[in-house]
Design an enzyme around this catalytic site. Structure first.
Site, PDB file in Angstrom:
ATOM      1  N   ASP A   1       0.854  -1.178   0.000  1.00 38.64           N
ATOM      2  CA  ASP A   1       0.000   0.000   0.000  1.00 38.64           C
ATOM      3  C   ASP A   1       0.893   1.231   0.000  1.00 38.64           C
ATOM      4  O   ASP A   1       2.117   1.137   0.125  1.00 38.64           O
ATOM      5  CB  ASP A   1      -0.915  -0.021   1.225  1.00 38.64           C
TER       6      ASP A   1
ATOM      7  N   ASP B   1      -4.679  -3.277   5.500  1.00 36.57           N
ATOM      8  CA  ASP B   1      -5.055  -2.816   6.832  1.00 36.57           C
ATOM      9  C   ASP B   1      -6.555  -2.856   7.064  1.00 36.57           C
ATOM     10  O   ASP B   1      -7.009  -2.791   8.194  1.00 36.57           O
ATOM     11  CB  ASP B   1      -4.533  -1.392   7.087  1.00 36.57           C
TER      12      ASP B   1
END
Length: 867
Positions: free
Chosen positions: A303, A586
């Protein structure tokens, strides 16, 4: 009513009430899966494949009238079993201590203020705030619900999420996968529904990991070879006229010589040491076998926010149809310099709408302003305060009627107040529902090209009769109020970590939900963007997984505007192309992709409970550099396993050689070492150096070569152990044996003497093997460099282990009961001198082998010279 609004803040228990109830009710400790009893785990260490082999051999030794051998074999089994059990316990306790670094927490309202407390401190009557990704830590009754979806599969076995309404229960052990809620605790700890479900307390046996499969392969190969070799030499012994009892003794000795009894304990220790070292570098390993898998990683899908950037956001610019405002602030402080020449009303309206569509907040603590909740939403609250908006009073003035939380597919959220719909989200998600004013698209592109994260803020006035019942009804016919640009600086060290990945032969792709121009700018700034400059969006990805894998199988690819389904497909497509994929995530919707990847990497600070539960590795600092450090340790662990195998298989050659010579001579050449001496080498002198090699730190060059592939036991390892180190050690061993006889007057062709002469010669041969293993231990520290070029101080355990090994050698030679049991005595001066030659001989052979293997033209040879 807002989930986190001011009316909510006045609810909840007081701290005094909560403390009193906690004392009365006890901690909220949810039941965990029942562990296998210690006695059963200890028994398992005594009856695995290797152990059963030795139990049979020991029993046969008693039957053959050799009780000393039988007792010795049984001692081997028990010592190995106890050691393996102790290491398993140590690893388990280490995992428990490491899990304390990420305690479960819950957001509760106490004393009128929302904050986080340990989940163990929840009590009946607590008001709990739930958000997407939270794990429900007690049995709750829902009071306020906004588009709530709960995964109850842990209790019901059903994979379809439930959508409970106000007044219904939300049981402990479930996850919030969508929406928000406010609830009241009804039961904690052993009184929860989870505690009453017996099937959840049963330990589930996980599927074997690649490492465990490989260890099973190694164990069975060695065991089969050992039995076959033992059977062959038993037949040879009978053919040369050896009595069956002596032939059986011989066959057992050969079998024992081939089996590396310390393999499994050493592997467990090496993995546990690797996990401990990773924890010291902010990487929590949830599965010990993942330590080794990390070393095989070939592709990292990372990410952007928080991993490559600091996740410390700040609003720096606001575009509005009437102009652009810039904000110069420090951290999350509500004070800043605002550069804006127009009317304050539009700017404040943008700030107020953004803050109302957020749950993150900032507050002062110990003289500093700190964020609570999502850093981006906390930055929006700080921005609102900086332009003079009181977000709490604003909520009083316009009470919330409905709320449609953020969804990863919609990429926006909305709040319905008394007379307005307020919307915040990704610009390309909000624009289609707006009348876009002139210059908005150009402004968006300009802000994104600078690497800023951009949010669109819009609104719609409602008539008195309107009451939108869904997000689709609310989020239409909007008016764009402005674009909010947030800065999230790159992490220090991200560029160096990415460069290390390239040296290590690991490809990296950025997989993010951000705007493609923003993602491109950050990727270029940190050095991730590859030479192809390939930036694609989720909607442009090929439909076929084969085409998707071919598109992404390059270094430095950027994939923007991805959905959770996209991440899952990316992990699967790359895996089908043969990659060992590490995928970061996440959010709750990242869980499938984390499970699909070989290594699921969750964020420890910003990640949800769902993501952490689905992961193999948790980054305690959310830092990309930590992934690289974990890969480095994973490679070191794999190398340590190969070091141990090389060390022990070299010893196997030296232990097996006397039996081979004895057989080839039809028994006329006496055994240089016997079965009990082999056992003394395996479970006495060899164990500590082998364990010390399992704790060898990562070599400086470990990331300067491609990822590790293949088997623990391969042709190169066999060649080094059986073709170079082992034969040299065996030659010195037999040379010391013969030298001891020659020093006493024996000459070739004459019968070998027995009695004290044979005992001293056997002691010389035994000493030569020990000295050879001392040199072998230092040689095995590197597969590339001569032993004397590897700094000794980097593995002090090995120095201590070698000292202990030499002390045991002295005891085995000069302590009468031990020497008598093993059938040896201290060697003569000639025997000692010849035995000591094992050290320079092994080191010289190892150095020559490394130089020959590293010579020759081509990049492969040059790479091998590194380090």
């Amino acid at each position: 009513m807002s989930i986190a609004g001011p009316a909510q803040m006045r609810a909840g228990l007081t701290s005094k009430e909560a403390a009193a109830r906690l004392r009365a009710e006890g901690p909220n400790r949810l039941p965990v899966a029942r562990r296998i009893p210690a006695w059963r785990r200890l028994l398992a260490e005594m009856v695995h494949f290797f152990a059963l082999l030795f139990w049979v051999a020991g029993a046969l030794a008693f039957v053959a009238g050799m009780p000393q051998l039988g007792v010795a074999v049984f001692v081997v089994i028990v010592l190995n079993g106890l050691f393996a059990f102790a290491q398993e316990q140590r690893a388990e306790h280490a995992a428990e201590r490491l899990s304390e670094l990420l305690p479960r927490r819950a957001t509760v309202v106490r004393d009128g203020v929302a904050g986080q407390v340990p989940a163990e401190d929840l009590v009946v009557g607590d008001v709990v705030l739930l958000a997407e990704g939270d794990r429900i830590s007690a049995d709750l009754r829902l009071d306020v619900v906004h588009a709530l979806a709960v995964d109850t599969s842990a209790l019901t076995g059903e994979s379809v999420p439930e959508h409970p309404a106000v007044g219904q229960a939300a049981p402990a052990g479930c996850f919030v996968i969508e929406g928000e809620a406010r609830a009241t605790v009804e039961a904690t700890g052993q009184n929860t529904r989870l505690a009453g479900i017996a099937r959840l307390t049963q330990a589930q046996r996980p599927a074997p990991t690649p490492l465990r499969k490989e260890l099973d392969r190694v164990s069975r190969i060695i065991a089969v070879v050992a039995v076959m070799v033992g059977a062959v030499f038993f037949g040879v012994a009978l053919l040369v006229g050896t009595p069956p009892s002596a032939g059986f003794l011989f066959a057992v000795g050969v079998t024992v010589a081939v089996v590396p009894e310390g393999l499994l304990p050493t592997v467990t220790l090496s993995l546990a040491m690797g996990a401990q070292r990773m924890a010291g570098r902010h990487a929590l390993v949830r599965n010990l076998d993942a330590v080794e898998t990390l070393g095989s990683t070939t592709f990292i899908c990372t990410d952007k926010t928080g991993t490559l950037t600091r996740n410390e956001m700040s609003v720096v610019e606001v575009w509005m149809p009437d102009g652009t405002a810039t904000i110069d602030g420090n951290g999350y402080e509500p004070v800043a310099t605002v550069h804006w020449a127009g009317d304050d009303a539009p700017l404040r309206d943008v700030a107020w709408v953004a803050a109302r569509c957020s749950s993150g907040r900032v507050s002062e603590k110990d003289g500093r302003w700190v964020p609570h909740g999502d850093p981006m939403e906390a930055a929006l609250d700080a921005f609102a305060r900086r332009v003079g908006v009181d977000t709490d009073d604003g909520a009083h003035a316009a009470p919330e009627r409905a709320r449609f939380p953020f969804d990863a597919r919609r990429r926006r959220m909305s709040v319905v107040t008394g007379n307005r719909v307020l919307v915040k989200g990704a610009p390309d998600s909000v624009f289609p529902r707006c009348a876009v004013p002139p210059g908005a698209v150009e402004a968006l592109r300009a802000l994104a090209r600078r690497g800023l994260r951009v949010l669109a803020v819009a609104a719609r006035d409602l008539t008195t009769a309107e009451a939108p019942g869904s997000a689709a009804e609310a989020e239409r016919d909007l008016t764009l109020l402005g674009l909010i640009a947030l800065e999230d600086p790159p992490r220090q060290g991200a560029a160096a970590a990415l460069a290390a990945c390239r040296r290590a032969g690991i490809r990296v792709a950025m997989v993010t939900g951000d705007h493609p121009d923003t993602a491109r700018a950050i990727a270029a700034e940190v050095g991730l963007l590859g030479p192809e400059q390939l930036v694609v969006t989720g909607r442009d990805l090929p439909a076929a997984d084969a085409d998707l894998g071919a598109l992404l199988d390059h270094d430095g690819v950027v994939v923007a505007r991805v959905t959770p389904e996209d991440k899952l497909r990316i992990a699967r497509a790359l895996r089908h192309r043969g990659h060992v994929v590490a995928m970061t995530g996440d959010g709750v919707n990242d869980a499938p992709a984390l499970r699909e990847a070989a290594i699921g990497v969750a964020m420890g600070r910003s990640g949800t409970d769902v993501a952490r539960e689905a992961s193999d590795l948790v980054l305690l600092d959310d830092n990309f550099s930590t992934i690289v450090a974990a890969v480095e340790q994973g490679r070191a662990t794999f190398a340590n396993l190969r070091r141990f195998l090389t060390y022990h298989l070299t010893d196997n050659v030296a232990e097996l050689a006397p039996f081979v010579v004895w057989a080839l001579s039809a028994g006329t050449f006496p055994l240089a070492i016997g079965v009990l001496q082999v056992l003394a080498l395996d479970i006495g002198t060899d164990v500590l150096p082998a364990l010390a090699l399992g704790a060898e730190p990562a070599a400086a060059h470990v990331l300067d070569r491609p990822p590790t592939h293949g088997h623990l036991l391969d042709g190169r390892l066999f060649a080094r152990a059986f073709g170079v180190l082992g034969p040299v050690e065996a030659a010195v061993e037999l040379g010391a044996f013969l030298t001891a006889f020659l020093a006493l007057g024996w000459r070739p062709g004459a019968p070998f003497p027995h009695g004290p002469a044979l005992l001293a010669a056997s002691g010389a041969a035994f000493s030569a093997v020990v000295f050879g293993q001392v040199a072998n231990a230092f040689a095995c520290r590197s597969t590339l460099r001569p032993a004397w070029t590897v700094p000794w101080r980097t593995n002090r355990l090995l120095l201590g282990a070698v000292a202990a090994e030499l002390a045991m050698l002295a005891a085995f030679l000069y302590v009468p009961p031990l020497a008598h049991l093993l059938g040896q005595t201290g060697p003569s001066r000639a025997g000692w001198l010849t035995a000591l030659l094992a050290v320079p001989a092994v080191l010289a052979a190892d150095t020559m082998y490394k130089r020959l293997r590293g010579s020759g033209p081509g990049p492969r040879a040059r790479r091998r010279r590194v380090g």
